[in-house]
Scaffold this active site. Structure first.
Site, PDB file in Angstrom:
ATOM      1  N   ASP A 160       2.327 -22.685   2.064  1.00  0.00           N
ATOM      2  CA  ASP A 160       2.626 -21.801   3.247  1.00  0.00           C
ATOM      3  C   ASP A 160       1.247 -21.434   4.002  1.00  0.00           C
ATOM      4  O   ASP A 160       1.488 -21.247   5.403  1.00  0.00           O
ATOM      5  CB  ASP A 160       3.316 -20.224   2.598  1.00  0.00           C
ATOM      6  CG  ASP A 160       3.972 -19.705   3.857  1.00  0.00           C
ATOM      7  OD1 ASP A 160       4.163 -20.123   4.765  1.00  0.00           O
ATOM      8  OD2 ASP A 160       3.716 -18.298   3.425  1.00  0.00           O
ATOM      9  N   ARG A 171      -2.416   3.582  -3.467  1.00  0.00           N
ATOM     10  CA  ARG A 171      -2.337   3.259  -4.637  1.00  0.00           C
ATOM     11  C   ARG A 171      -0.828   3.079  -5.012  1.00  0.00           C
ATOM     12  O   ARG A 171      -0.359   2.081  -5.871  1.00  0.00           O
ATOM     13  CB  ARG A 171      -2.940   4.124  -5.842  1.00  0.00           C
ATOM     14  CG  ARG A 171      -2.907   4.056  -6.900  1.00  0.00           C
ATOM     15  CD  ARG A 171      -3.460   5.069  -8.103  1.00  0.00           C
ATOM     16  NE  ARG A 171      -2.897   6.043  -7.811  1.00  0.00           N
ATOM     17  CZ  ARG A 171      -1.920   6.708  -8.346  1.00  0.00           C
ATOM     18  NH1 ARG A 171      -1.273   5.994  -9.185  1.00  0.00           N
ATOM     19  NH2 ARG A 171      -1.391   7.975  -8.116  1.00  0.00           N
TER      20      ARG A 171
END
Length: 381
Positions: free
Chosen positions: A134, A281
């Site tokens: 890709d 996070r």
């Protein structure tokens, strides 16, 4: 003769390591593609994510001088979610396209190709190869079509006879002169369903895509989404399946061959409001393993804001006000202001007016004006 035997061994081994389809192609120049690329560039139809020059993208020997053949592989991915979560008025949800379900396909295909490369090295120590998935210079679907895996449909994606277009593609350039396979003799016929239903008219004609208008591309951009596309993206957070979903060749196609491709329902159809407050996070923990996270948190948050606006979700007003007032990123502040206007609550209107007094970014101020313009009596300063 030796390479004919090796080719069959590679085909047999590919099945053992979880490759659903494999084909072999020559390293001849992709001359038709080269002309098409020139046209795409002249019309500004490219996304900007493309890698390499036109020569590198169409001449395999530019990438590997000793190249003799290309091995193309395809892995089928699932199209249906078991126990899909409901989208309710209280908890609106967004969606990631099917190509972003499960573990990031780049890792899955690279794993299969590396295993194939190790097998080749065991069988033929002098082998050299280069793997691409890709993000390489070569166009995966062009290689796959030449290798006989399928044909390119009017929606510009590769369609295989067995799995439809719901396949991930990757390839390996090698110095072994494998005999090429025959291309598939099939096409879309008179069908134009994908062109007819494309939400933004990005499919200009059969086989030609204006990436600048394609929702799959637009959901990955990081700037303000142009006004004319905001309603069109609906509740999409990443990618778009429309042109594949309507394709008759995809009817009934739903394969669950690879456990790592199985979608987590709450990840690929997530609640929208929590995305507005998600930390970096938390974003990495929840979405970091899927392909749709590659551009980071910002585009997904922007798209979630637009989706809530398209739903006219009154329950999101407080969260959007908070973003408009406090988020350090102009795109998020401005899109939130626009969304508040789109939702149309008086509370949102008053918040825009108050925040406007303290806003200095011109792009955000412009979005605030757009937001105010949705109300019956726009207020002008």
């Amino acid at each position: 003769m030796m390479f004919a035997d090796l080719k069959q061994q590679v085909i047999d081994h590919s099945k053992e390591i979880g490759i659903d389809k494999i084909g072999f192609a020559s390293v001849d120049v992709f001359s038709t593609l080269k002309e098409r690329l020139k046209t795409q560039q002249a019309l500004n139809y490219q996304s900007g994510f493309e890698k390499g020059t036109n020569e590198e993208r169409t001449t395999p020997t530019k990438l590997m001088p000793e190249a003799q053949s290309i091995i193309s592989i395809a892995l089928a991915y699932p199209t249906k979610i078991k126990d899909a979560p409901r989208n309710t008025k209280e908890e609106r949800r967004g969606q990631f396209c099917r190509a972003s379900w499960g573990t990031d396909y780049h890792h899955i295909l690279r794993d299969r190709l590396e295993k194939l490369g190790e097998f080749l090295q065991d069988q033929h120590p002098d082998v050299k190869y280069k793997i691409m998935v890709d993000t390489g210079e070569l166009a995966d679907k062009e290689v796959a079509a030449r290798a006989g895996l399928g044909y390119t449909g009017k929606n510009t994606v590769l369609i295989t006879p067995e799995y439809g277009s719901y396949v991930y593609l990757g390839e390996m350039i090698t110095n072994i002169p494998f005999a090429p396979d025959q291309p598939v003799e099939e096409d879309c016929g008179d069908c134009t369903l994908c062109l007819d239903v494309c939400p933004t008219g990005a499919l200009v004609q059969g086989g030609q895509l204006n990436a600048q208008k394609c929702i799959a591309f637009l959901t990955q951009t990081k700037d303000f989404l142009p006004d004319e596309f905001r309603e069109k993206i609906g509740n999409r957070l990443y990618g778009c399946d429309t042109c594949q979903a309507v394709c008759p060749k995809n009817k009934g196609k739903n394969f669950h061959f690879h456990t790592e491709m199985e979608p987590d329902p709450d990840v690929v159809k997530p609640k929208l409001k929590p995305i507005l407050k998600i930390s970096n996070r938390e974003f990495k923990e929840k979405f970091g393993f899927i392909a749709g996270s590659w551009r980071g948190k910002k585009p997904i948050q922007r798209n979630a804001i637009i989706a809530l606006a398209n739903y006219k979700d009154q329950t999101a007003v407080q969260d959007l006000i908070e973003l408009m007032k406090k988020d350090p990123r102009p795109v998020i502040r401005g899109t939130s202001a626009w969304a508040l206007g789109k939702i149309g609550a008086d509370e949102g209107r008053n918040a825009i007016l108050a925040a406007r007094e303290h806003e200095s970014d011109e792009s955000v101020l412009a979005e605030m004006e757009k937001g105010l313009s949705f109300f019956d009596e726009p207020v002008h300063s």
